[in-house]
Design a protein around this motif. Structure first.
Motif, mmCIF file in Angstrom:
data_model
loop_
_atom_site.group_PDB
_atom_site.id
_atom_site.type_symbol
_atom_site.label_atom_id
_atom_site.label_comp_id
_atom_site.label_asym_id
_atom_site.label_seq_id
_atom_site.Cartn_x
_atom_site.Cartn_y
_atom_site.Cartn_z
ATOM 1 N N VAL A 111 -1.786 0.396 -4.743
ATOM 2 C CA VAL A 111 -3.108 0.483 -5.372
ATOM 3 C C VAL A 111 -4.162 0.915 -4.354
ATOM 4 N N THR A 112 -4.039 0.427 -3.126
ATOM 5 C CA THR A 112 -5.091 0.647 -2.127
ATOM 6 C C THR A 112 -4.717 1.647 -1.032
ATOM 7 N N ILE A 113 -3.416 1.944 -0.914
ATOM 8 C CA ILE A 113 -2.973 2.852 0.151
ATOM 9 C C ILE A 113 -2.429 4.135 -0.473
ATOM 10 N N ASP A 114 -2.948 5.271 -0.046
ATOM 11 C CA ASP A 114 -2.479 6.557 -0.563
ATOM 12 C C ASP A 114 -1.156 6.958 0.089
ATOM 13 N N LYS A 115 -0.346 7.678 -0.662
ATOM 14 C CA LYS A 115 0.883 8.220 -0.089
ATOM 15 C C LYS A 115 0.532 9.312 0.922
ATOM 16 N N GLN A 116 1.189 9.271 2.059
ATOM 17 C CA GLN A 116 1.002 10.294 3.082
ATOM 18 C C GLN A 116 2.255 11.147 3.184
ATOM 19 N N LYS A 117 2.090 12.450 3.161
ATOM 20 C CA LYS A 117 3.231 13.342 3.331
ATOM 21 C C LYS A 117 3.602 13.402 4.807
ATOM 22 N N GLN A 118 4.899 13.417 5.082
ATOM 23 C CA GLN A 118 5.346 13.530 6.465
ATOM 24 C C GLN A 118 4.890 14.860 7.041
ATOM 25 N N LYS A 119 4.285 14.803 8.211
ATOM 26 C CA LYS A 119 3.743 16.016 8.821
ATOM 27 C C LYS A 119 4.869 16.950 9.273
ATOM 28 N N GLU A 120 4.567 18.243 9.254
ATOM 29 C CA GLU A 120 5.543 19.264 9.635
ATOM 30 C C GLU A 120 4.927 20.217 10.652
#
Length: 480
Positions: free
Chosen positions: A4-13
Motif C-alpha cells: 500500500v505504501t511502497i511502490d514497486k521498483q524495477k531492477q535497474k539495467e
C-alpha cells in the motif's frame, strides 16, 4: 501491508547502447535496503497464488516449483538471508538459473497485483541466491551413503540436471550423458550469455560433480553408446533430451543459404563466444547484415539481441499476432498470466541502437528470394488484420532466423532409444514418468513439450522421485 505504501521498483539495467558492446548480463543488483522494501510489499496471503503452479488457458500461472515465496520474502525483509536461502532451495535446485531465465509467472498471479503492482519476486529470488554464493553458503553436500543403484540421465538441460541432483541426493550413483561438448543443454547454448552468463552454469556443474555426479560430454546415446549397453550398466535410465525439433517454415525459397533455425544461430554464437577458436561461419554472423527474425517469442527476442551484438545493419522481428494491450483485457483476468505489452531487453536495445522497436505485427512470410549464388537477399510478406485488406511487402534480408517454436523431440531419439511417441513427445505416464520400456523414464520438454525452465525442473524432480520408487520396488522384488 507494504504494497500500500511502497511502490514497486524495477531492477535497474545497464544502458542498452552500452551493453550491446559486450555479452555480459544486463541487470544490475538491487541495494540491500531496497530489496528489503520490495520484500515488504508481499501480503503473506492465506492462499498464495504465486506458488500454485498451474496452467490456465494454455498459460502458466504461479510457480510450478511451488516455491515458498511469501516465506522467503518475509525472511529477506527481516534480514535473515541465510534462512531465506534455505527456504528457496527446499523447492528449487537451481535458483541462479530460474531467477534469470524464467519469465516469472509467479508475479503474474501475485495477489498484490489485483490492486497494485505485483511483488518483485524474481529480483528477490536472484538476490537470495547471489548472496548465498557470495557468502559461501552454497557448498557441495554429497550423500552420506550410497544405495548401490546406478542411474543414467540422458541430457543435461534443467530437467536432466534436476533429476540427476535429486537422485544423487537420495544416494543413487548418477551418470549424465550429453551429446554436446559442454554440460547445460539450453542453459549453456540455447539461452544467450547476457541472460545467463556461462560461469553460472559451470559453477553449478562443478558443485554437482563434487557431490558425486559423473558427467560425460560428446556422447550421443543411441550411436556412441547404445541403449542396450545402458540397460546392462544401469538400473534405470532417464530421458531428458529436450524438444529440439524446430518447427519448419516450408515456403518457396526455404533451401536458400542464409536461412537458419534460431537455435542453430544462438548455439553457434555462444560456442564462438566461449571458445574463439571455434570458427563462427560467416553465414551465421549478423555483422553488417539486414537480419529478419520470423517468430515473436522469447527465442526470437534473443536472436534480436544477439544480432545487435554482432553488429547487424538492421533487424526486424515478425509476429503473426497483434500488439498486446497496455493493461489486462477482461478476457485475461487474474490470476492468469497477464498478456500485456512490455519492452523486452532486446527491444529496448534495438530502440536505443537502431532507433525503433524491431517488432512488426500481423505478418506472414510467404516466400524467400535469392541471388544467382543461391543466397537469400529478400523475402515477401503479407500483412493482415481482421477486417482489413492484406498488403504484400518486400524486405531486404541477408540473414533470416526462423524462431516459430518446436515440434517436439528430435526423430533420432525415437529411432535410437526405442521409446514410443505421443504426438511429438516421448510417451510417458503422468505419475510414474515411465515410458513404454521398463526402467526407462522421461521428463522435461521431452515429455511435455517445449515449456518454461520451471516446468523442466519440476519434471526432473518428480521423475527422480518416480525412479526412486521404481528402484525400491525392484529391490523389494529381489528379496534384498
Amino acid at each position: 501491508m507494504g504494497f500500500v505504501t511502497i511502490d514497486k521498483q524495477k531492477q535497474k539495467e545497464r544502458k542498452g547502447s552500452e551493453r550491446v558492446n559486450d555479452w555480459n548480463e544486463y541487470k544490475l543488483p538491487f541495494p540491500e535496503q531496497e530489496l528489503k522494501d520490495q520484500a515488504a510489499r508481499c501480503m503473506d496471503c492465506g492462499t498464495p497464488y504465486c506458488q500454485m503452479g498451474v496452467e490456465i488457458n494454455r498459460s502458466t500461472s504461479g510457480c510450478p516449483l511451488y516455491n515458498l515465496i511469501p516465506e522467503w520474502n518475509d525472511l529477506v525483509y527481516r534480514g535473515l538471508w541465510q534462512e531465506a536461502y534455505q527456504r528457496l532451495i527446499k523447492t528449487n535446485n537451481f535458483p541462479e538459473f530460474t531467477s534469470k531465465a524464467c519469465p516469472a509467472p509467479c508475479e503474474g498471479s501475485c495477489t498484490a497485483g489485483l490492486v497494485s503492482d505485483p511483488v518483485s519476486i524474481k529480483s528477490i529470488e536472484k538476490a537470495i541466491i547471489d548472496k548465498a554464493f557470495d557468502e559461501g553458503w552454497v557448498k557441495p553436500e554429497p550423500p552420506l551413503r550410497r544405495t548401490g543403484k546406478h542411474v543414467a540421465v540422458i541430457g543435461s538441460g534443467p530437467a536432466g540436471l534436476a533429476a540427476a541432483d535429486q537422485l544423487n541426493k537420495i544416494g543413487h550413483s548418477v551418470t549424465v550423458y550429453e551429446r554436446d561438448d559442454r554440460i547445460g543443454g539450453l542453459l549453456m547454448y540455447g539461452i544467450p550469455n547476457m541472460k545467463i552468463e556461462k560461469y553460472a552454469v559451470e559453477r553449478r556443474v562443478k558443485l554437482l560433480q563434487a557431490e558425486g555426479i559423473q558427467f560425460k560430454t560428446n556422447v550421443n546415446v543411441g550411436k556412441d553408446v547404445t541403449m542396450e549397453e545402458l540397460h546392462q550398466t544401469f538400473d534405470a535410465v532417464v530421458l531428458a533430451t529436450g524438444a529440439g525439433k524446430h518447427r519448419e517454415l516450408s515456403i518457396e525459397g526455404r533451401q536458400l543459404k542464409g536461412i537458419h533455425p534460431a537455435m542453430s544461430y544462438l548455439t553457434a554464437s555462444t560456442k564462438h563466444l566461449l571458445d574463439p577458436s571455434f570458427t563462427l561461419d560467416d553465414d551465421l554472423n549478423a555483422k553488417g547484415k539486414n537480419v529478419i527474425v520470423i517468430g515473436g517469442g522469447d527465442t526470437g527476442a534473443d536472436c534480436v539481441a544477439t544480432a545487435l551484438r554482432q553488429g547487424c545493419t538492421s533487424v526486424v522481428q515478425f509476429g503473426k499476432h497483434g500488439e498486446l494491450p497496455k493493461e489486462r483485457a477482461t478476457s485475461n483476468p487474474w490470476p492468469e498470466n497477464p498478456r500485456i505489452f512490455s519492452l523486452d531487453y532486446a527491444y529496448e536495445e534495438a530502440k536505443e541502437v537502431l532507433g525503433r522497436d524491431p517488432r512488426e505485427y500481423y505478418v506472414a512470410t510467404n516466400a524467400f528470394i535469392g541471388n544467382e549464388d543461391g543466397h537469400v537477399v529478400s523475402l515477401t510478406t503479407d500483412t493482415f488484420k481482421q477486417g482489413e485488406k492484406s498488403e504484400m511487402r518486400t524486405w531486404d534480408a541477408d540473414l533470416v532466423l526462423i524462431a516459430i517454436g518446436f515440434e517436439g523431440v528430435e526423430d533420432a531419439v525415437f529411432e535410437d532409444m526405442g521409446v514410443e511417441k505421443l504426438g511429438g513427445t516421448i510417451k510417458a505416464d503422468n505419475k510414474t514418468y515411465q515410458t513404454s520400456t521398463d526402467g526407462v523414464f522421461a521428463c522435461g520438454d521431452a515429455r511435455r513439450g517445449a515449456s518454461l525452465i520451471v516446468w523442466a525442473i519440476q519434471e526432473g524432480r518428480k521423475a527422480a522421485c518416480a525412479v526412486d520408487l521404481y528402484l525400491d520396488k525392484k529391490l523389494a522384488a529381489s528379496g534384498h
